[in-house]
Design a protein around this motif. Sequence first.
Motif, PDB file in Angstrom:
ATOM      1  N   THR A 114       0.847  -1.186   0.000  1.00  0.00           N
ATOM      2  CA  THR A 114       0.000   0.000   0.000  1.00  0.00           C
ATOM      3  C   THR A 114       0.882   1.235   0.000  1.00  0.00           C
ATOM      4  O   THR A 114       2.093   1.160   0.222  1.00  0.00           O
ATOM      5  N   GLN A 115       0.271   2.372  -0.231  1.00  0.00           N
ATOM      6  CA  GLN A 115       0.975   3.637  -0.164  1.00  0.00           C
ATOM      7  C   GLN A 115       0.376   4.492   0.930  1.00  0.00           C
ATOM      8  O   GLN A 115      -0.726   4.240   1.404  1.00  0.00           O
ATOM      9  N   GLY A 116       1.124   5.507   1.346  1.00  0.00           N
ATOM     10  CA  GLY A 116       0.629   6.421   2.356  1.00  0.00           C
ATOM     11  C   GLY A 116       1.378   6.300   3.663  1.00  0.00           C
ATOM     12  O   GLY A 116       2.170   5.361   3.870  1.00  0.00           O
ATOM     13  N   PRO A 117       1.160   7.240   4.580  1.00  0.00           N
ATOM     14  CA  PRO A 117       1.851   7.228   5.868  1.00  0.00           C
ATOM     15  C   PRO A 117       1.556   5.956   6.651  1.00  0.00           C
ATOM     16  O   PRO A 117       0.428   5.443   6.634  1.00  0.00           O
ATOM     17  N   ALA A 118       2.569   5.449   7.358  1.00  0.00           N
ATOM     18  CA  ALA A 118       2.403   4.212   8.112  1.00  0.00           C
ATOM     19  C   ALA A 118       3.247   4.262   9.381  1.00  0.00           C
ATOM     20  O   ALA A 118       4.129   5.112   9.534  1.00  0.00           O
ATOM     21  N   ALA A 119       2.951   3.346  10.284  1.00  0.00           N
ATOM     22  CA  ALA A 119       3.717   3.207  11.524  1.00  0.00           C
ATOM     23  C   ALA A 119       3.670   1.755  11.963  1.00  0.00           C
ATOM     24  O   ALA A 119       2.733   1.020  11.620  1.00  0.00           O
ATOM     25  N   ILE A 120       4.684   1.363  12.714  1.00  0.00           N
ATOM     26  CA  ILE A 120       4.770   0.017  13.280  1.00  0.00           C
ATOM     27  C   ILE A 120       4.846   0.146  14.787  1.00  0.00           C
ATOM     28  O   ILE A 120       5.603   0.975  15.307  1.00  0.00           O
ATOM     29  N   LEU A 121       4.072  -0.664  15.497  1.00  0.00           N
ATOM     30  CA  LEU A 121       4.041  -0.646  16.959  1.00  0.00           C
ATOM     31  C   LEU A 121       4.555  -1.967  17.504  1.00  0.00           C
ATOM     32  O   LEU A 121       3.977  -3.021  17.229  1.00  0.00           O
ATOM     33  N   ILE A 122       5.648  -1.893  18.266  1.00  0.00           N
ATOM     34  CA  ILE A 122       6.243  -3.069  18.910  1.00  0.00           C
ATOM     35  C   ILE A 122       5.985  -2.967  20.405  1.00  0.00           C
ATOM     36  O   ILE A 122       6.300  -1.949  21.034  1.00  0.00           O
ATOM     37  N   GLY A 123       5.437  -4.020  21.000  1.00  0.00           N
ATOM     38  CA  GLY A 123       5.097  -3.997  22.419  1.00  0.00           C
ATOM     39  C   GLY A 123       6.263  -4.351  23.320  1.00  0.00           C
ATOM     40  O   GLY A 123       7.368  -4.637  22.857  1.00  0.00           O
ATOM     41  N   PRO A 124       6.019  -4.347  24.621  1.00  0.00           N
ATOM     42  CA  PRO A 124       7.063  -4.667  25.608  1.00  0.00           C
ATOM     43  C   PRO A 124       7.301  -6.171  25.693  1.00  0.00           C
ATOM     44  O   PRO A 124       6.565  -6.965  25.083  1.00  0.00           O
ATOM     45  N   GLU A 125       8.285  -6.563  26.466  1.00  0.00           N
ATOM     46  CA  GLU A 125       8.605  -7.982  26.617  1.00  0.00           C
ATOM     47  C   GLU A 125       7.439  -8.773  27.200  1.00  0.00           C
ATOM     48  O   GLU A 125       7.248  -9.936  26.876  1.00  0.00           O
TER      49      GLU A 125
ATOM     50  N   LEU B  33      -0.628  -7.446  13.063  1.00  0.00           N
ATOM     51  CA  LEU B  33       0.415  -8.051  12.230  1.00  0.00           C
ATOM     52  C   LEU B  33       1.063  -9.207  12.966  1.00  0.00           C
ATOM     53  O   LEU B  33       1.506  -9.065  14.109  1.00  0.00           O
ATOM     54  N   SER B  34       1.126 -10.349  12.309  1.00  0.00           N
ATOM     55  CA  SER B  34       1.874 -11.487  12.826  1.00  0.00           C
ATOM     56  C   SER B  34       3.303 -11.423  12.315  1.00  0.00           C
ATOM     57  O   SER B  34       3.559 -10.944  11.205  1.00  0.00           O
ATOM     58  N   LEU B  35       4.228 -11.906  13.129  1.00  0.00           N
ATOM     59  CA  LEU B  35       5.628 -11.967  12.709  1.00  0.00           C
ATOM     60  C   LEU B  35       6.106 -13.413  12.583  1.00  0.00           C
ATOM     61  O   LEU B  35       7.265 -13.732  12.826  1.00  0.00           O
ATOM     62  N   GLY B  36       5.171 -14.290  12.193  1.00  0.00           N
ATOM     63  CA  GLY B  36       5.557 -15.646  11.856  1.00  0.00           C
ATOM     64  C   GLY B  36       5.343 -16.672  12.944  1.00  0.00           C
ATOM     65  O   GLY B  36       4.668 -16.417  13.942  1.00  0.00           O
ATOM     66  N   PRO B  37       5.980 -17.841  12.801  1.00  0.00           N
ATOM     67  CA  PRO B  37       5.689 -18.974  13.685  1.00  0.00           C
ATOM     68  C   PRO B  37       6.471 -19.025  14.985  1.00  0.00           C
ATOM     69  O   PRO B  37       6.244 -19.914  15.802  1.00  0.00           O
ATOM     70  N   ARG B  38       7.395 -18.095  15.185  1.00  0.00           N
ATOM     71  CA  ARG B  38       8.228 -18.140  16.381  1.00  0.00           C
ATOM     72  C   ARG B  38       8.047 -16.882  17.219  1.00  0.00           C
ATOM     73  O   ARG B  38       7.787 -15.801  16.689  1.00  0.00           O
ATOM     74  N   ILE B  39       8.216 -17.009  18.524  1.00  0.00           N
ATOM     75  CA  ILE B  39       8.163 -15.858  19.422  1.00  0.00           C
ATOM     76  C   ILE B  39       9.474 -15.084  19.293  1.00  0.00           C
ATOM     77  O   ILE B  39      10.559 -15.638  19.462  1.00  0.00           O
ATOM     78  N   LEU B  40       9.355 -13.805  18.986  1.00  0.00           N
ATOM     79  CA  LEU B  40      10.536 -12.970  18.794  1.00  0.00           C
ATOM     80  C   LEU B  40      10.742 -12.037  19.973  1.00  0.00           C
ATOM     81  O   LEU B  40       9.782 -11.542  20.559  1.00  0.00           O
ATOM     82  N   ARG B  41      12.000 -11.782  20.312  1.00  0.00           N
ATOM     83  CA  ARG B  41      12.297 -10.726  21.279  1.00  0.00           C
ATOM     84  C   ARG B  41      11.876  -9.392  20.684  1.00  0.00           C
ATOM     85  O   ARG B  41      11.768  -9.233  19.480  1.00  0.00           O
ATOM     86  N   ALA B  42      11.666  -8.425  21.574  1.00  0.00           N
ATOM     87  CA  ALA B  42      11.172  -7.127  21.119  1.00  0.00           C
ATOM     88  C   ALA B  42      12.107  -6.484  20.108  1.00  0.00           C
ATOM     89  O   ALA B  42      11.659  -5.891  19.114  1.00  0.00           O
ATOM     90  N   ASP B  43      13.419  -6.566  20.330  1.00  0.00           N
ATOM     91  CA  ASP B  43      14.357  -5.942  19.399  1.00  0.00           C
ATOM     92  C   ASP B  43      14.378  -6.682  18.055  1.00  0.00           C
ATOM     93  O   ASP B  43      14.478  -6.054  16.999  1.00  0.00           O
TER      94      ASP B  43
END
Length: 239
Positions: free
Chosen positions: A180-191, A211-221
């Motif tokens: 898509t086009q246009g202004p966007a932002a990504i929100l990452i939560g705490p641990e 938004l999912s980030l796949g099949p594994r649990i990722l650290r916040a960073d």
Amino acid sequence: MDAKIRLYVDQPLGPGQAVHLSPDQAHYLTGVMRLVAGAVVLFFNGRDGEWRATLAEVGKRGAIAICDAQTKPLHLPPDLWLLFAPIKKARTDFIVEKAVELGAARILPVQTRHTNSERIRQDRLQAHAVEAAEQCGATYVPDVADLQHVDKLLSKWPEDRRLYWCDETALGQPATIAATQGPAAILIGPEGGFSADEAAKLRARPNVTALSLGPRILRADTAAVAALTLWQASCGDWR
């Protein structure tokens, strides 16, 4: 002569422009890097692109360099913001550095119910953003905002800016962002993840996409890097 050293300066840059370096910058160039008058360096200020300059005067209290020619025009990143809950110091530094490298236009630390850190050093994080831009060849330095509560930020959220919320409860779903086009932002939560109340408020907003980030649990960073990469590959300047 090729320039191997690149510095951010908060001064105008242009043909024949004199750049007055601070004592710390002069010490780095002459005391640490052993440069002498006549050496060539690169400067950028986030506004005028990148410029080659020649050291004209070197002294204990500072130095002066003269701009010769522009080596890169100003390249602005896509209109993408990164919102993240601060974590441990070194990992927060990592998020800021990688956000600059991956092309975020603005970086906004946010306070959530489970955020581990109740305060940040905004000036220190901004300095990390400058250092990252110096290292990665960027001509723009994103602003690092001071810490604010996520509810306050969302209360004045612009209607035209799509917010991609990295929802840990969507674990295992496809990790995709529609082009898509246009202004966007990504929100990452705490641990510890978002609280049930915070998640409900996010789901209720019309301009928020989980938004999912796949099949594994990722650290916040790691999640920040993964989400920025997904967006850039689908909607940003990597296409």
